[in-house]
Design a protein around this motif. Structure first.
Motif, PDB file in Angstrom:
ATOM      1  N   SER A   1      46.518   1.934  23.347  1.00  0.00           N
ATOM      2  CA  SER A   1      46.222   0.832  24.255  1.00  0.00           C
ATOM      3  C   SER A   1      45.554   1.324  25.535  1.00  0.00           C
ATOM      4  O   SER A   1      44.875   0.565  26.201  1.00  0.00           O
ATOM      5  CB  SER A   1      47.492   0.046  24.577  1.00  0.00           C
ATOM      6  N   ASP A   2      45.736   2.596  25.889  1.00  0.00           N
ATOM      7  CA  ASP A   2      45.078   3.123  27.083  1.00  0.00           C
ATOM      8  C   ASP A   2      43.560   3.072  26.959  1.00  0.00           C
ATOM      9  O   ASP A   2      42.867   2.839  27.947  1.00  0.00           O
ATOM     10  CB  ASP A   2      45.521   4.558  27.365  1.00  0.00           C
TER      11      ASP A   2
ATOM     12  N   GLN B   1      41.205   1.229  29.568  1.00  0.00           N
ATOM     13  CA  GLN B   1      40.082   1.896  30.221  1.00  0.00           C
ATOM     14  C   GLN B   1      38.792   1.089  30.032  1.00  0.00           C
ATOM     15  O   GLN B   1      37.994   0.968  30.968  1.00  0.00           O
ATOM     16  CB  GLN B   1      39.905   3.300  29.662  1.00  0.00           C
ATOM     17  N   CYS B   2      38.603   0.550  28.839  1.00  0.00           N
ATOM     18  CA  CYS B   2      37.408  -0.266  28.578  1.00  0.00           C
ATOM     19  C   CYS B   2      37.393  -1.494  29.485  1.00  0.00           C
ATOM     20  O   CYS B   2      36.353  -1.832  30.064  1.00  0.00           O
ATOM     21  CB  CYS B   2      37.367  -0.698  27.111  1.00  0.00           C
ATOM     22  N   LYS B   3      38.540  -2.133  29.607  1.00  0.00           N
ATOM     23  CA  LYS B   3      38.630  -3.307  30.475  1.00  0.00           C
ATOM     24  C   LYS B   3      38.374  -2.934  31.931  1.00  0.00           C
ATOM     25  O   LYS B   3      37.667  -3.651  32.643  1.00  0.00           O
ATOM     26  CB  LYS B   3      39.999  -3.973  30.325  1.00  0.00           C
TER      27      LYS B   3
ATOM     28  N   ASN C   1      27.865  -1.632  29.983  1.00  0.00           N
ATOM     29  CA  ASN C   1      29.258  -1.725  29.546  1.00  0.00           C
ATOM     30  C   ASN C   1      29.470  -1.088  28.177  1.00  0.00           C
ATOM     31  O   ASN C   1      30.427  -0.337  27.970  1.00  0.00           O
ATOM     32  CB  ASN C   1      29.716  -3.183  29.535  1.00  0.00           C
ATOM     33  N   LEU C   2      28.583  -1.357  27.239  1.00  0.00           N
ATOM     34  CA  LEU C   2      28.740  -0.785  25.904  1.00  0.00           C
ATOM     35  C   LEU C   2      28.540   0.724  25.920  1.00  0.00           C
ATOM     36  O   LEU C   2      29.210   1.455  25.174  1.00  0.00           O
ATOM     37  CB  LEU C   2      27.786  -1.457  24.922  1.00  0.00           C
ATOM     38  N   ALA C   3      27.639   1.201  26.761  1.00  0.00           N
ATOM     39  CA  ALA C   3      27.452   2.646  26.899  1.00  0.00           C
ATOM     40  C   ALA C   3      28.729   3.305  27.401  1.00  0.00           C
ATOM     41  O   ALA C   3      29.162   4.336  26.874  1.00  0.00           O
ATOM     42  CB  ALA C   3      26.280   2.947  27.834  1.00  0.00           C
ATOM     43  N   ASN C   4      29.353   2.707  28.401  1.00  0.00           N
ATOM     44  CA  ASN C   4      30.599   3.264  28.925  1.00  0.00           C
ATOM     45  C   ASN C   4      31.740   3.155  27.919  1.00  0.00           C
ATOM     46  O   ASN C   4      32.557   4.074  27.805  1.00  0.00           O
ATOM     47  CB  ASN C   4      30.985   2.598  30.243  1.00  0.00           C
ATOM     48  N   ILE C   5      31.806   2.063  27.180  1.00  0.00           N
ATOM     49  CA  ILE C   5      32.859   1.911  26.173  1.00  0.00           C
ATOM     50  C   ILE C   5      32.705   2.971  25.088  1.00  0.00           C
ATOM     51  O   ILE C   5      33.693   3.589  24.668  1.00  0.00           O
ATOM     52  CB  ILE C   5      32.870   0.482  25.595  1.00  0.00           C
TER      53      ILE C   5
END
Length: 156
Positions: free
Chosen positions: A8-9, A13-15, A27-31
């Motif tokens: 869940s971490d 982190q994605c959120k 956002n997708l690059a960071n995810i």
């Protein structure tokens, strides 16, 4: 089989990294970076965007050079898109129609990202190890894909 953090971490982190950022590609690059850095024993993490007619096109990712276009229904990614179902494959070499973008990949989880009933993308995670992903790993990847569906897809 995630690193020291719980599954869940990664979602948290994605959120956190996307909370105040409206740009979908950023956002997708960071995810993809969060997943790539946060999961042990993977060699590719990223997205393919759905394009008409029924084709996936490479999006933000971490890992080696990848296939650029994948037809719906072909390989693990195309199957996830066509069936609108998460694909959890322990041995990709046993998967009918597998596309070997990276010969080092042996197991894979692909989760469709569905917005308004349509697949807009898939989240693809590969590992060099056979049977790398547990059922719980696959579920968490599915939850991250579900979260990605809440981002602003009108930008594409």
């Amino acid at each position: 089989m995630f690193d020291l953090n719980s599954n869940s971490d990664l979602l948290l982190q994605c959120k956190a990294v996307t909370a105040d950022e409206p740009d979908l590609i950023a956002n997708l690059a960071n995810i993809s970076a969060i997943i790539f850095d946060g999961m042990a024993d993977i060699n590719w993490a990223g997205f393919y965007f759905a394009r008409k007619p029924d084709e996936l096109v490479l999006g933000p990712f971490q890992g080696k050079v990848a296939c650029v276009r994948i037809p719906f229904g072909k390989g693990v990614c195309g199957t996830a898109a066509a069936e609108k179902q998460l694909q959890h494959v322990d041995d990709v070499h046993q998967f009918s129609g597998h596309i070997a973008c990276d010969a080092a990949s042996n197991s894979e989880v692909v989760a469709p990202i569905i917005v308004n009933g349509e697949v807009v993308a898939v989240l693809d995670i590969d590992s060099p190890s056979v049977a790398r992903f547990s059922k719980e790993d696959a579920q968490q990847i599915g939850l991250i894909a579900d979260y990605c569906a809440q981002l602003d897809w009108t930008q594409l």
